[in-house]
Design a protein around this motif. Structure first.
Motif, PDB file in Angstrom:
ATOM      1  N   HIS A  15     -55.843 -63.332   3.712  1.00  0.00           N
ATOM      2  CA  HIS A  15     -56.663 -62.674   2.686  1.00  0.00           C
ATOM      3  C   HIS A  15     -57.696 -63.626   2.076  1.00  0.00           C
ATOM      4  CE1 HIS A  15     -53.857 -59.160   2.531  1.00  0.00           C
ATOM      5  NE2 HIS A  15     -52.978 -60.082   2.838  1.00  0.00           N
ATOM      6  N   LEU A  16     -58.221 -64.540   2.881  1.00  0.00           N
ATOM      7  CA  LEU A  16     -59.257 -65.433   2.375  1.00  0.00           C
ATOM      8  C   LEU A  16     -60.565 -64.659   2.273  1.00  0.00           C
ATOM      9  CD1 LEU A  16     -58.503 -68.746   4.324  1.00  0.00           C
ATOM     10  CD2 LEU A  16     -57.388 -67.776   2.293  1.00  0.00           C
ATOM     11  N   THR A  17     -61.354 -64.970   1.264  1.00  0.00           N
ATOM     12  CA  THR A  17     -62.553 -64.185   0.991  1.00  0.00           C
ATOM     13  C   THR A  17     -63.846 -64.986   1.084  1.00  0.00           C
ATOM     14  OG1 THR A  17     -62.293 -64.585  -1.384  1.00  0.00           O
ATOM     15  CG2 THR A  17     -61.312 -62.567  -0.490  1.00  0.00           C
ATOM     16  N   GLY A  18     -63.776 -66.260   1.414  1.00  0.00           N
ATOM     17  CA  GLY A  18     -65.007 -67.041   1.493  1.00  0.00           C
ATOM     18  C   GLY A  18     -64.737 -68.453   1.955  1.00  0.00           C
ATOM     19  N   THR A  19     -65.829 -69.205   2.087  1.00  0.00           N
ATOM     20  CA  THR A  19     -65.727 -70.605   2.494  1.00  0.00           C
ATOM     21  C   THR A  19     -66.460 -71.482   1.491  1.00  0.00           C
ATOM     22  OG1 THR A  19     -67.701 -70.342   3.887  1.00  0.00           O
ATOM     23  CG2 THR A  19     -65.545 -70.085   4.958  1.00  0.00           C
ATOM     24  N   PRO A  20     -65.991 -72.716   1.305  1.00  0.00           N
ATOM     25  CA  PRO A  20     -64.736 -73.218   1.854  1.00  0.00           C
ATOM     26  C   PRO A  20     -63.545 -72.688   1.073  1.00  0.00           C
ATOM     27  CG  PRO A  20     -65.688 -74.882   0.425  1.00  0.00           C
ATOM     28  CD  PRO A  20     -66.669 -73.740   0.461  1.00  0.00           C
ATOM     29  N   THR A  21     -62.398 -72.665   1.719  1.00  0.00           N
ATOM     30  CA  THR A  21     -61.136 -72.380   1.040  1.00  0.00           C
ATOM     31  C   THR A  21     -60.135 -73.437   1.459  1.00  0.00           C
ATOM     32  OG1 THR A  21     -61.485 -69.985   0.909  1.00  0.00           O
ATOM     33  CG2 THR A  21     -59.228 -70.765   0.754  1.00  0.00           C
ATOM     34  N   PHE A  22     -59.462 -74.016   0.466  1.00  0.00           N
ATOM     35  CA  PHE A  22     -58.455 -75.039   0.720  1.00  0.00           C
ATOM     36  C   PHE A  22     -57.073 -74.469   0.429  1.00  0.00           C
ATOM     37  CE2 PHE A  22     -62.353 -77.236  -0.423  1.00  0.00           C
ATOM     38  CZ  PHE A  22     -62.469 -78.192   0.579  1.00  0.00           C
ATOM     39  N   ILE A  23     -56.119 -74.871   1.229  1.00  0.00           N
ATOM     40  CA  ILE A  23     -54.724 -74.490   0.997  1.00  0.00           C
ATOM     41  C   ILE A  23     -53.891 -75.758   0.977  1.00  0.00           C
ATOM     42  CG2 ILE A  23     -52.713 -73.266   1.915  1.00  0.00           C
ATOM     43  CD1 ILE A  23     -54.620 -71.214   3.103  1.00  0.00           C
ATOM     44  N   ILE A  24     -53.095 -75.902  -0.068  1.00  0.00           N
ATOM     45  CA  ILE A  24     -52.193 -77.034  -0.171  1.00  0.00           C
ATOM     46  C   ILE A  24     -50.870 -76.529  -0.736  1.00  0.00           C
ATOM     47  CG2 ILE A  24     -53.205 -77.679  -2.411  1.00  0.00           C
ATOM     48  CD1 ILE A  24     -52.477 -80.612  -1.680  1.00  0.00           C
ATOM     49  N   GLY A  25     -49.828 -76.622   0.039  1.00  0.00           N
ATOM     50  CA  GLY A  25     -48.554 -76.044  -0.365  1.00  0.00           C
ATOM     51  C   GLY A  25     -48.677 -74.544  -0.518  1.00  0.00           C
ATOM     52  N   ASP A  26     -48.329 -74.032  -1.697  1.00  0.00           N
ATOM     53  CA  ASP A  26     -48.436 -72.606  -1.984  1.00  0.00           C
ATOM     54  C   ASP A  26     -49.719 -72.265  -2.737  1.00  0.00           C
ATOM     55  OD1 ASP A  26     -45.961 -72.092  -0.812  1.00  0.00           O
ATOM     56  OD2 ASP A  26     -44.884 -72.501  -2.679  1.00  0.00           O
ATOM     57  N   GLN A  27     -50.602 -73.224  -2.876  1.00  0.00           N
ATOM     58  CA  GLN A  27     -51.809 -73.038  -3.683  1.00  0.00           C
ATOM     59  C   GLN A  27     -53.036 -72.823  -2.795  1.00  0.00           C
ATOM     60  OE1 GLN A  27     -52.751 -76.360  -6.237  1.00  0.00           O
ATOM     61  NE2 GLN A  27     -54.288 -75.231  -7.404  1.00  0.00           N
ATOM     62  N   THR A  28     -53.812 -71.797  -3.125  1.00  0.00           N
ATOM     63  CA  THR A  28     -55.082 -71.538  -2.454  1.00  0.00           C
ATOM     64  C   THR A  28     -56.211 -71.868  -3.421  1.00  0.00           C
ATOM     65  OG1 THR A  28     -54.117 -69.775  -1.097  1.00  0.00           O
ATOM     66  CG2 THR A  28     -56.504 -69.786  -1.330  1.00  0.00           C
ATOM     67  N   ILE A  29     -57.146 -72.728  -2.967  1.00  0.00           N
ATOM     68  CA  ILE A  29     -58.234 -73.185  -3.827  1.00  0.00           C
ATOM     69  C   ILE A  29     -59.565 -72.789  -3.185  1.00  0.00           C
ATOM     70  CG2 ILE A  29     -59.238 -75.164  -5.013  1.00  0.00           C
ATOM     71  CD1 ILE A  29     -56.609 -76.668  -4.469  1.00  0.00           C
ATOM     72  N   PRO A  30     -60.239 -71.786  -3.719  1.00  0.00           N
ATOM     73  CA  PRO A  30     -61.515 -71.366  -3.131  1.00  0.00           C
ATOM     74  C   PRO A  30     -62.694 -72.153  -3.693  1.00  0.00           C
ATOM     75  CG  PRO A  30     -60.888 -69.850  -4.873  1.00  0.00           C
ATOM     76  CD  PRO A  30     -59.810 -70.896  -4.809  1.00  0.00           C
ATOM     77  N   GLY A  31     -63.731 -72.300  -2.880  1.00  0.00           N
ATOM     78  CA  GLY A  31     -64.982 -72.858  -3.366  1.00  0.00           C
ATOM     79  C   GLY A  31     -65.112 -74.357  -3.183  1.00  0.00           C
ATOM     80  N   ALA A  32     -66.295 -74.860  -3.553  1.00  0.00           N
ATOM     81  CA  ALA A  32     -66.603 -76.288  -3.434  1.00  0.00           C
ATOM     82  C   ALA A  32     -65.955 -77.030  -4.591  1.00  0.00           C
ATOM     83  CB  ALA A  32     -68.113 -76.504  -3.418  1.00  0.00           C
ATOM     84  N   VAL A  33     -64.672 -77.281  -4.448  1.00  0.00           N
ATOM     85  CA  VAL A  33     -63.873 -77.874  -5.519  1.00  0.00           C
ATOM     86  C   VAL A  33     -64.274 -79.335  -5.748  1.00  0.00           C
ATOM     87  CG1 VAL A  33     -62.059 -78.566  -3.912  1.00  0.00           C
ATOM     88  CG2 VAL A  33     -61.482 -78.161  -6.308  1.00  0.00           C
ATOM     89  N   GLU A  34     -64.101 -79.767  -6.993  1.00  0.00           N
ATOM     90  CA  GLU A  34     -64.430 -81.153  -7.347  1.00  0.00           C
ATOM     91  C   GLU A  34     -63.343 -82.104  -6.854  1.00  0.00           C
ATOM     92  OE1 GLU A  34     -67.204 -82.131  -8.747  1.00  0.00           O
ATOM     93  OE2 GLU A  34     -68.009 -80.102  -9.009  1.00  0.00           O
ATOM     94  N   LEU A  35     -63.719 -83.367  -6.693  1.00  0.00           N
ATOM     95  CA  LEU A  35     -62.792 -84.382  -6.206  1.00  0.00           C
ATOM     96  C   LEU A  35     -61.576 -84.499  -7.127  1.00  0.00           C
ATOM     97  CD1 LEU A  35     -62.059 -86.709  -4.290  1.00  0.00           C
ATOM     98  CD2 LEU A  35     -63.481 -88.214  -5.729  1.00  0.00           C
TER      99      LEU A  35
END
Length: 269
Positions: A236-256
């Motif tokens: 169910h991802l809706t865009g790029t970039p999307t990061f997945i770490i463990g059970d967490q989904t992080i969408p977008g150009a996340v900061e360092l």
């Protein structure tokens, strides 16, 4: 002098039940939620069991209720959206658990950083996506500063033909051990997309160009890209970039700083 109104007959429980369904139908008509398709047949079934007089009475009740308090419709839409979001979140969480093995790295996936690292970060990206390009140096900094992070790369060309051709080139470069050099070259270049550009950049980073062009159309490349796109849909991802770490989904150009925080939380988990 007190104002007198015509007495309104007290509606039956069945009548109120239909009124509730009609209100729900009205709220669904104002939104594009998937629940609409599921509720409409039920509403039709209920309305079909009442006489024309009863249906007219119920419509009058609904109209009066909306005139008296228009927030009813707003509240109904808000509730439906929240319910749909909860379902989407639950479905996405279940899909994440069911596909955990695919997220640790599959045949054809590029692994950046430490292949034996103790924290895995998965990135779904499109090589033509400007936000994916923006986050590229952020990932490089993370990998350079944390020697225990492994990054699993999932190419998903979803932005059109130019995305497909760039993704094919990067995936094919991996067969020559040149995934990262061509990824950096293509995603850091602002030239017009196309095979001529790919030839020029590939040659500049030491890639066998004739072999690259042949591999770009090979099953080894197309199967990986198709698999990645299907996995993104399943999750169910809706865009790029999307990061997945463990059970967490992080969408977008996340900061360092946010990536580092997510990695630290997963490591402490």
């Amino acid at each position: 002098m007190p104002e007198f109104r015509h007495p309104v007959p007290h509606p039956s429980r069945r009548t109120w039940r239909l009124a509730r369904h009609l209100l729900l139908g009205l709220s669904l008509a104002a939104t594009s939620l998937p629940a609409r398709a599921q509720t409409a047949p039920q509403t039709a079934m209920v309305t079909g069991s009442f006489s024309p007089e009863q249906r007219a009475e119920i419509v009058a009740i609904v109209r009066q209720a909306l005139k008296t308090d228009p927030s009813i419709l707003t509240d109904a839409i808000t509730t439906l959206r929240a319910s749909a979001q909860q379902k989407d979140d639950a479905d996405a969480g279940a899909a994440l658990q069911a596909n955990r093995g695919a997220l640790t790295g599959q045949t054809g996936d590029a692994i950046l950083g430490n292949p034996a690292g103790n924290v895995t970060l998965v990135e779904f990206y499109d090589p033509r996506c400007p936000y994916c390009r923006k986050v590229l140096p952020t990932l490089d900094t993370l990998i350079g500063s944390d020697r225990q992070v492994r990054v699993v790369e999932k190419l998903i060309p979803i932005l059109g033909p130019n995305s497909v051709i760039d993704a094919e080139a990067i995936q094919a470069a991996a067969l020559q051990g040149k995934y990262k050099p061509l990824q950096q070259a293509l995603m850091g270049d602002s030239g017009a997309p196309g095979l001529d550009r790919i030839r020029t950049l590939a040659s500049a980073v030491g890639i066998d160009v004739p072999r690259l062009l042949q591999d770009m159309k090979s099953p080894a490349v197309s199967s990986v890209l198709n698999r990645n796109v299907e996995l993104a849909r399943t999750l169910h991802l809706t865009g790029t970039p999307t990061f997945i770490i463990g059970d967490q989904t992080i969408p977008g150009a996340v900061e360092l700083a946010d990536l580092r925080q997510a990695v630290a939380a997963q490591r402490a988990h």
